[in-house]
Design a protein around this motif. Structure first.
Motif, short mmCIF file in Angstrom:
data_model
loop_
_atom_site.label_atom_id
_atom_site.label_comp_id
_atom_site.label_asym_id
_atom_site.label_seq_id
_atom_site.Cartn_x
_atom_site.Cartn_y
_atom_site.Cartn_z
N GLU A 1 1.27 11.61 11.55
CA GLU A 1 2.47 11.61 10.51
C GLU A 1 3.22 10.25 10.96
O GLU A 1 3.73 9.31 9.92
CB GLU A 1 3.42 12.74 10.50
CG GLU A 1 2.75 14.07 10.04
CD GLU A 1 2.01 14.72 11.34
OE1 GLU A 1 1.48 15.83 11.15
OE2 GLU A 1 1.86 14.01 12.37
N ALA A 2 3.64 10.22 11.87
CA ALA A 2 4.25 8.70 12.64
C ALA A 2 3.56 7.50 12.27
O ALA A 2 3.98 6.56 11.95
CB ALA A 2 4.67 9.12 13.85
N VAL A 3 2.29 7.61 12.57
CA VAL A 3 1.65 6.39 12.62
C VAL A 3 1.21 6.06 10.87
O VAL A 3 1.09 4.92 10.70
CB VAL A 3 0.29 6.56 12.90
CG1 VAL A 3 -0.96 5.41 13.02
CG2 VAL A 3 0.45 6.78 14.78
N ARG A 4 1.30 7.15 10.16
CA ARG A 4 1.14 7.06 8.67
C ARG A 4 2.34 6.25 8.12
O ARG A 4 2.33 5.30 7.30
CB ARG A 4 0.66 8.31 8.15
CG ARG A 4 0.17 8.18 6.69
CD ARG A 4 -0.16 9.57 6.17
NE ARG A 4 -1.33 10.13 6.77
CZ ARG A 4 -1.13 11.23 7.58
NH1 ARG A 4 -0.06 11.82 7.84
NH2 ARG A 4 -2.18 11.72 8.32
N LEU B 1 2.26 2.44 9.25
CA LEU B 1 1.53 1.70 8.36
C LEU B 1 1.89 1.46 7.27
O LEU B 1 1.55 0.08 6.48
CB LEU B 1 0.03 2.60 8.36
CG LEU B 1 -1.12 2.29 9.23
CD1 LEU B 1 -2.22 3.36 9.28
CD2 LEU B 1 -1.64 1.08 9.40
N LYS B 2 2.66 2.27 6.38
CA LYS B 2 3.37 1.79 5.28
C LYS B 2 4.23 0.50 5.28
O LYS B 2 3.99 -0.32 4.33
CB LYS B 2 4.24 2.97 4.71
CG LYS B 2 3.60 4.00 4.28
CD LYS B 2 4.61 5.30 3.82
CE LYS B 2 3.99 6.61 3.52
NZ LYS B 2 5.00 7.63 3.14
N LEU C 1 3.93 -1.86 7.90
CA LEU C 1 2.89 -2.81 8.22
C LEU C 1 1.91 -3.65 7.32
O LEU C 1 1.89 -4.84 7.37
CB LEU C 1 2.19 -2.48 9.39
CG LEU C 1 3.21 -2.05 10.55
CD1 LEU C 1 2.02 -1.55 12.03
CD2 LEU C 1 4.40 -2.89 11.03
N LYS C 2 1.59 -2.64 6.37
CA LYS C 2 0.78 -3.10 5.32
C LYS C 2 1.63 -4.20 4.45
O LYS C 2 0.85 -4.95 3.89
CB LYS C 2 0.20 -2.03 4.42
CG LYS C 2 -0.78 -1.09 5.21
CD LYS C 2 -1.07 0.10 4.48
CE LYS C 2 -2.16 -0.01 3.00
NZ LYS C 2 -2.51 1.19 2.62
N ILE C 3 2.86 -3.83 4.23
CA ILE C 3 3.70 -4.82 3.31
C ILE C 3 3.69 -6.10 4.35
O ILE C 3 3.63 -7.13 3.66
CB ILE C 3 4.91 -4.09 3.04
CG1 ILE C 3 4.67 -2.93 2.34
CG2 ILE C 3 5.86 -5.17 2.60
CD1 ILE C 3 5.85 -2.06 2.05
N GLU C 4 3.89 -5.95 5.67
CA GLU C 4 4.33 -7.18 6.40
C GLU C 4 2.91 -8.30 6.07
O GLU C 4 3.53 -9.42 6.23
CB GLU C 4 4.42 -6.78 7.64
CG GLU C 4 5.89 -6.06 8.09
CD GLU C 4 5.94 -6.00 9.47
OE1 GLU C 4 7.08 -5.27 9.87
OE2 GLU C 4 5.10 -6.44 10.34
N VAL C 5 1.88 -7.64 6.25
CA VAL C 5 0.62 -8.50 6.28
C VAL C 5 -0.28 -8.55 4.98
O VAL C 5 -1.17 -8.92 4.87
CB VAL C 5 -0.33 -8.10 7.37
CG1 VAL C 5 0.36 -8.42 8.71
CG2 VAL C 5 -0.65 -6.68 7.43
N GLU C 6 0.41 -7.78 3.86
CA GLU C 6 0.06 -7.99 2.63
C GLU C 6 -1.37 -7.37 2.39
O GLU C 6 -2.31 -7.92 1.89
CB GLU C 6 -0.12 -9.30 2.06
CG GLU C 6 1.62 -9.99 1.92
CD GLU C 6 1.65 -11.59 1.56
OE1 GLU C 6 1.86 -11.84 0.62
OE2 GLU C 6 1.03 -12.23 2.61
N VAL C 7 -1.53 -6.02 3.08
CA VAL C 7 -2.84 -5.60 2.85
C VAL C 7 -3.06 -4.61 1.65
O VAL C 7 -1.84 -3.94 1.22
CB VAL C 7 -3.10 -4.48 4.09
CG1 VAL C 7 -4.44 -3.57 3.78
CG2 VAL C 7 -3.16 -5.27 5.46
#
Length: 464
Positions: free
Chosen positions: A449-452, A455-456, A458-464
């Motif tokens: 749950e914490a990793v999920r 990721l929300k 970090l995906k914005i930070e690197v534009e995944v």
């Protein structure tokens, strides 16, 4: 050396340098990497001289067209480099004069090679760091993608302290640990980039110039934030290179740590992952070998990049103001460190998605070695037992299991209660990896749950 080829400084001397001195002094073989930014700076300088009335419009046009012709020769690979001209600056200037005539000699008005090379170096480093940040973003994106790939269902591996199994963690959490380190590396590189983005052009030899130049104009034309405020500092300082090399030394150490874990995890002793064939090598004598040579090279090159920093620190530590020929030695370690780091980043970006992870081996390793002992200690502490007492109780449980050849999951509830009456069925469940992993859900923790949630962001930070 003929008098013609001594035009840089030959008027003062009655004889040419000896051949051995000329060879020792020359830097064109490595500083030719600065040729395109040298021309970029010269174009801006010539335009400014014309704007200020120091060159006529016709003279500036001739110089500009000549510089563009030289630039094209360099791009085409037809430019003839000449050792007797010493460095990139004079090679370009002499060729310019060959193309446009004596007006080419006016380009150096209100400029010295001291401010010229300092400008070239800042322009070159700036471009490389911008490319490097893009390289790093690509690697960070791969780490995010790999973390997401192995989150559903979650792959679990042992976390280590002292290289001893400590607590189970998600493979996704492991990937994101390196994401955070690389993000800080990118921040240091960005900081260095921000600080070096000032223009030395127009500082001349060391004291400025009597010509009515406009340093703000050339700084703006070259994309610098501002001209440097002190002419002596502008030509005599290389702390911006030191800062870059320090950032790269730290960054290469990060890559070295990642490479080391890849090396360990792909050994038969660990067996957590298998290297892709495209990023492995074999042995000339042992047919079975599959070596992590590329990861080992990344690990080894950390010493090389750190050595570049030490080289320049040693070089500059005792230099009096302003320019000294010692500073010619700043370029090779810089070039090598930049090349080494960028190549290492690109290699890891390509290699990581090809790693094949072995979930069964990882799970078994994570579950063994009493890695869930802390969960039992926390369980007692949550029920009011002082943690130090709980730690002692679980330590005795571990000793009991080790003596009997058991794992924690092999214990019955009766055995647990024999060590403390507060243990119940819920405690027994904590000896199961699939249950315990969900408890580490604090911010930054390893629970799915914490990793999920991480990721929300970090995906914005690197534009995944």
């Amino acid at each position: 050396m003929s008098q013609d080829t001594q035009k840089t400084w030959g008027g003062r001397f009655s004889e040419a340098p000896s051949q051995i001195a000329q060879e020792f002094n020359a830097s064109w073989s490595f500083d030719k990497r600065l040729a395109l930014v040298d021309i970029q700076g010269s174009l801006a300088h010539a335009a400014m001289l014309a704007r200020q009335g120091i060159l006529s419009g016709e003279e500036e046009t001739q110089i500009r067209q000549g510089l563009l012709a030289v630039q094209q020769e360099i791009l085409d690979g037809t430019f003839q480099w000449r050792e007797e001209l010493e460095d990139v600056h004079m090679n370009v200037e002499v060729r310019l004069t060959e193309l446009v005539g004596p007006v080419g000699g006016k380009l150096h008005t209100a400029r010295s090679r001291n401010d010229q090379v300092a400008t070239d170096l800042r322009l070159w480093v700036r471009g490389e760091l911008q490319g490097m940040l893009a390289d790093l973003k690509a690697l960070r994106k791969v780490l995010v993608q790999e973390a997401e790939k192995y989150l559903e269902p979650p792959l679990i591996l042992p976390g280590y302290t002292h290289l001893q199994r400590a607590m189970p963690v998600l493979l996704s959490h492991w990937f994101l640990a390196y994401y955070e380190m690389l993000t800080r590396d990118a921040g240091r590189i960005q900081d260095a980039l921000n600080r070096l983005n000032e223009s030395p052009l127009g500082a001349a030899a060391l004291a400025g110039t009597g010509f009515p130049i406009d340093r703000h104009l050339t700084a703006q034309a070259l994309g610098f934030a501002r001209p440097m405020r002190n002419s002596m500092d502008a030509v005599g300082s290389r702390d911006f290179v030191l800062e870059v090399l320090a950032a790269l030394a730290i960054a290469q150490i990060t890559l070295s740590r990642l490479a080391e874990e890849i090396i360990l995890y792909t050994t038969f002793e660990f067996g957590f992952a298998t290297l892709p064939d495209a990023f492995s090598t074999g042995s000339s004598i042992m047919p079975q070998k599959k070596n992590a040579d590329h990861a080992e090279l990344i690990r080894g090159k950390a010493g090389r990049v750190l050595g570049s920093f030490v080289t320049l620190a040693t070089l500059t530590k005792g230099l009096p103001l302003t320019y000294n020929k010692d500073l010619q030695e700043d370029k090779e370690p810089l070039f090598d460190a930049v090349d080494t780091y960028r190549a290492s980043v690109k290699l890891l970006t390509a290699m990581l998605p090809g790693l094949k992870w072995n979930p069964e081996v990882m799970f078994k390793a994570a579950e063994s070695g009493f890695s869930l002992a802390t969960e039992l200690a926390d369980y007692l502490a949550e029920r009011g037992v002082p943690f130090r007492e709980a730690h002692h109780v679980v330590g005795r449980i571990v000793r009991h299991c080790a003596e009997d050849g058991k794992e924690l999951r092999d214990l019955s509830l009766a055995e647990l209660r024999g060590f403390h009456p507060l243990f119940d069925e819920e405690a027994l469940a904590l000896t199961r990896l699939e249950t315990a992993i969900h408890r580490r859900r604090s911010y930054g923790g390893t629970a799915p749950e914490a990793v999920r949630e991480a990721l929300k962001v970090l995906k914005i930070e690197v534009e995944v």
